[in-house]
Write an enzyme that holds these catalytic residues in place. Sequence first.
Site, PDB file in Angstrom:
ATOM      1  N   PRO A  13       0.655  -1.517   0.377  1.00 17.06           N
ATOM      2  CA  PRO A  13       0.008   0.218  -0.239  1.00 17.06           C
ATOM      3  C   PRO A  13       0.665   1.272   0.201  1.00 17.06           C
ATOM      4  O   PRO A  13      -0.267   2.457  -0.186  1.00 17.06           O
ATOM      5  CB  PRO A  13      -0.693  -0.208   1.430  1.00 17.06           C
ATOM      6  CG  PRO A  13       0.238  -0.780   2.018  1.00 17.06           C
ATOM      7  CD  PRO A  13       0.175  -1.641   0.822  1.00 17.06           C
ATOM      8  N   ASP A  36       1.687   1.110 -11.881  1.00 16.62           N
ATOM      9  CA  ASP A  36       1.213   2.233 -11.681  1.00 16.62           C
ATOM     10  C   ASP A  36       0.709   3.358 -10.450  1.00 16.62           C
ATOM     11  O   ASP A  36       1.571   3.064  -9.336  1.00 16.62           O
ATOM     12  CB  ASP A  36      -0.848   1.483 -11.378  1.00 16.62           C
ATOM     13  CG  ASP A  36      -0.672   0.657 -10.536  1.00 16.62           C
ATOM     14  OD1 ASP A  36      -1.217  -0.325 -10.014  1.00 16.62           O
ATOM     15  OD2 ASP A  36      -0.599   1.149  -9.498  1.00 16.62           O
ATOM     16  N   LYS A  58      -3.231   6.843 -13.257  1.00 15.00           N
ATOM     17  CA  LYS A  58      -3.733   7.623 -13.380  1.00 15.00           C
ATOM     18  C   LYS A  58      -2.539   8.837 -12.563  1.00 15.00           C
ATOM     19  O   LYS A  58      -2.474   8.369 -11.455  1.00 15.00           O
ATOM     20  CB  LYS A  58      -4.670   8.886 -12.701  1.00 15.00           C
ATOM     21  CG  LYS A  58      -5.334   9.215 -13.639  1.00 15.00           C
ATOM     22  CD  LYS A  58      -6.842  10.181 -13.874  1.00 15.00           C
ATOM     23  CE  LYS A  58      -7.700   7.725 -13.920  1.00 15.00           C
ATOM     24  NZ  LYS A  58      -9.377   7.942 -13.234  1.00 15.00           N
ATOM     25  N   GLY A  89      -0.021  -1.512  -7.201  1.00 12.17           N
ATOM     26  CA  GLY A  89      -0.346  -0.994  -5.601  1.00 12.17           C
ATOM     27  C   GLY A  89      -1.010  -1.980  -4.600  1.00 12.17           C
ATOM     28  O   GLY A  89      -1.388  -3.385  -5.416  1.00 12.17           O
ATOM     29  N   GLY A  90      -0.846  -2.584  -3.498  1.00  9.68           N
ATOM     30  CA  GLY A  90      -1.098  -3.511  -2.971  1.00  9.68           C
ATOM     31  C   GLY A  90      -1.054  -4.953  -3.354  1.00  9.68           C
ATOM     32  O   GLY A  90       0.251  -4.970  -3.720  1.00  9.68           O
ATOM     33  N   ASP A  91      -2.397  -6.231  -3.176  1.00  9.31           N
ATOM     34  CA  ASP A  91      -2.380  -7.556  -3.482  1.00  9.31           C
ATOM     35  C   ASP A  91      -2.434  -7.086  -5.011  1.00  9.31           C
ATOM     36  O   ASP A  91      -3.563  -6.960  -5.588  1.00  9.31           O
ATOM     37  CB  ASP A  91      -2.666  -7.695  -3.394  1.00  9.31           C
ATOM     38  CG  ASP A  91      -2.679  -9.619  -3.680  1.00  9.31           C
ATOM     39  OD1 ASP A  91      -1.845 -10.504  -2.925  1.00  9.31           O
ATOM     40  OD2 ASP A  91      -3.054  -9.673  -4.276  1.00  9.31           O
ATOM     41  N   THR A 119      -1.593  -6.139   0.794  1.00  7.17           N
ATOM     42  CA  THR A 119      -3.446  -5.400   0.797  1.00  7.17           C
ATOM     43  C   THR A 119      -3.628  -4.405   1.511  1.00  7.17           C
ATOM     44  O   THR A 119      -3.356  -4.433   2.701  1.00  7.17           O
ATOM     45  CB  THR A 119      -4.210  -6.862   0.599  1.00  7.17           C
ATOM     46  OG1 THR A 119      -5.616  -5.748  -0.565  1.00  7.17           O
ATOM     47  CG2 THR A 119      -4.683  -7.304   1.050  1.00  7.17           C
ATOM     48  N   MET A 172     -12.195   0.911  -3.539  1.00  9.63           N
ATOM     49  CA  MET A 172     -12.911   1.815  -4.252  1.00  9.63           C
ATOM     50  C   MET A 172     -14.235   2.316  -4.110  1.00  9.63           C
ATOM     51  O   MET A 172     -14.943   2.188  -4.719  1.00  9.63           O
ATOM     52  CB  MET A 172     -12.619   1.202  -5.269  1.00  9.63           C
ATOM     53  CG  MET A 172     -11.040   0.929  -6.162  1.00  9.63           C
ATOM     54  SD  MET A 172     -11.659  -0.163  -7.294  1.00  9.63           S
ATOM     55  CE  MET A 172     -12.392  -1.225  -6.922  1.00  9.63           C
ATOM     56  N   GLY A 201      -3.325   5.580   3.551  1.00  8.84           N
ATOM     57  CA  GLY A 201      -2.849   4.467   4.488  1.00  8.84           C
ATOM     58  C   GLY A 201      -1.299   4.125   3.949  1.00  8.84           C
ATOM     59  O   GLY A 201      -0.528   3.602   3.027  1.00  8.84           O
TER      60      GLY A 201
END
Length: 509
Positions: A13, A36, A58, A89-91, A119, A172, A201
């Site tokens: 994250p 990303d 973005k 990002g994350g998982d 994640t 999201m 976070g």
Amino acid sequence: MKKGKVWLVGAGPGDIGLLTKKAIELLARADFIAYDALVGEEILCMLPEDTEKVSVGKRSGRHSVPQEEINQILLEEAQKGKRVVRLKGGDPFVFGRGGEELELLEAQGIPFEVVPGVTSAVAVPAYAGIPVTHRDFTSSFHVITGHPRKDGSDRIDYEALVRMDATLVFLMSLTSMEQVLKRLMKAGMDKEMPAAVLERGTQCRQRKVVSTVAHLLEDARKAEIGTPAIIVVGRVCALSERFAWYEKRPLAGRQILVTRARSKASRLSEALREAGAEVLELPMIETKPLDAESVSFQELEEQPSGREVWLVFTSPVGVECFFAQYAEQKRDLRRVFQTGADIRFAVIGQATAAELKKYGWNADLVPEVYNGKALGKELAAHAGKDSQIYLLRAKEGSEELTEELEHSGHVWKEIAIYETVCRQESSFADLIKEKIEKGALDIVTFTSASTVRGFAQTMAGLDFTKVHALCIGEQTAAEAGKYGMKIEISDRASIDSMVEKMKTLYARE
Ligand code: SAH
């Protein structure tokens, strides 16, 4: 044709410490990296300089690359025979569209691997002091996307969620927060159920708003919470205050730019991160050992017996290069000692002394203050008048040291063993410039005058008066002063003292 391969890699994250070991290794060996927008800045800055990189997310106004195009890029780069890392990002499989990216590769017979990541669904609550499960409160947690499908519908069974009496984590969902909360209450959820929204976070600007299902929307609006953010609903949110830890560390919320030599793991960065700061590392200078032919150690091996001979090192890298050069030239250190000369070692500071110790040698002289002038003074005071002093250091080393020796009339000789070269470019220089212009970066650290010069070159065009600089000593500060930076100087010329200075600067009342 040589076939490439694609690794779908989770970056976690944001906090660089949450990157897996496997991810770090793959990034170091990649030929091509597509990342990303959710990949943390700490991580972006550590991506290898010479590897081809593209941003497909973005970021600051630019549009993201459409999914089909991303799939196509991965395919084409792999077909060129490259090791491709798709960093997400994350998982990668948690609402990351990772599956879609694999479909084309699978159909085209391109080999791939998936490297799970930490994640945000679990890590972001943890950094806000919220355990997603707790024996006293809940026995399950659910990760849900509140993002509606194109036709506005979703497949979420809110009644079922409420019946579960579980922790609900919505990804999201910031734009659909109103619907999500309304539907939970309509499905029978207690209006007083604790709920939280957690922004950015694990990153330095992380924020949290803890409230109830009935009031979260209003409270989040008041706090102007933005993306990325997750919403957590459940009784575990009530623990957030008690279990808060993130913001208690002395440098929490601070973003610091550490300029350093290339390929050197930075102890300063480690110490700052441990104190809670987010650290962007920018390699500024490269140290290059000089060609073996141009470095001669012959004299060291031809000293008359009994003569006092000082070997002087002014940096850890100097020590490292000395031994590397010695080995490279296929010489044998015993020859130096067999001369019967009285060999002594002087170093500029503790870090250099520690490096020397690695090779089994103790420093005979370390000045009180770690700089060239102090070293020169101490040497002048301690070295015998008939001694021979050798400065084993960088080409074009500081004159402060030699001035002192000139004054005292000592015999000294310089053996340049390496040189420092400024780096001209950095892939993320623009990102950093923008942050400095906006005042989003708290401080930039400099551990030598050459890092200041390197920074000034890389950041050409920047308004340097906007830079808040923490310098290791007077000489470094003088260099920073030439650019009009706002300057702080650590009390002593050591990494620990720099960290202490930072803590004092940002001490909370
Ligand atoms: N694969 C990612 C999630 C991708 S979906 C993962 O496993 O974390 C994107 C959503 O993730 C965002 O809209 C937000 O809800 C959440 N998210 C990702 N990183 C976040 C962060 N650092 N802080 C808060 N939310 C985050």
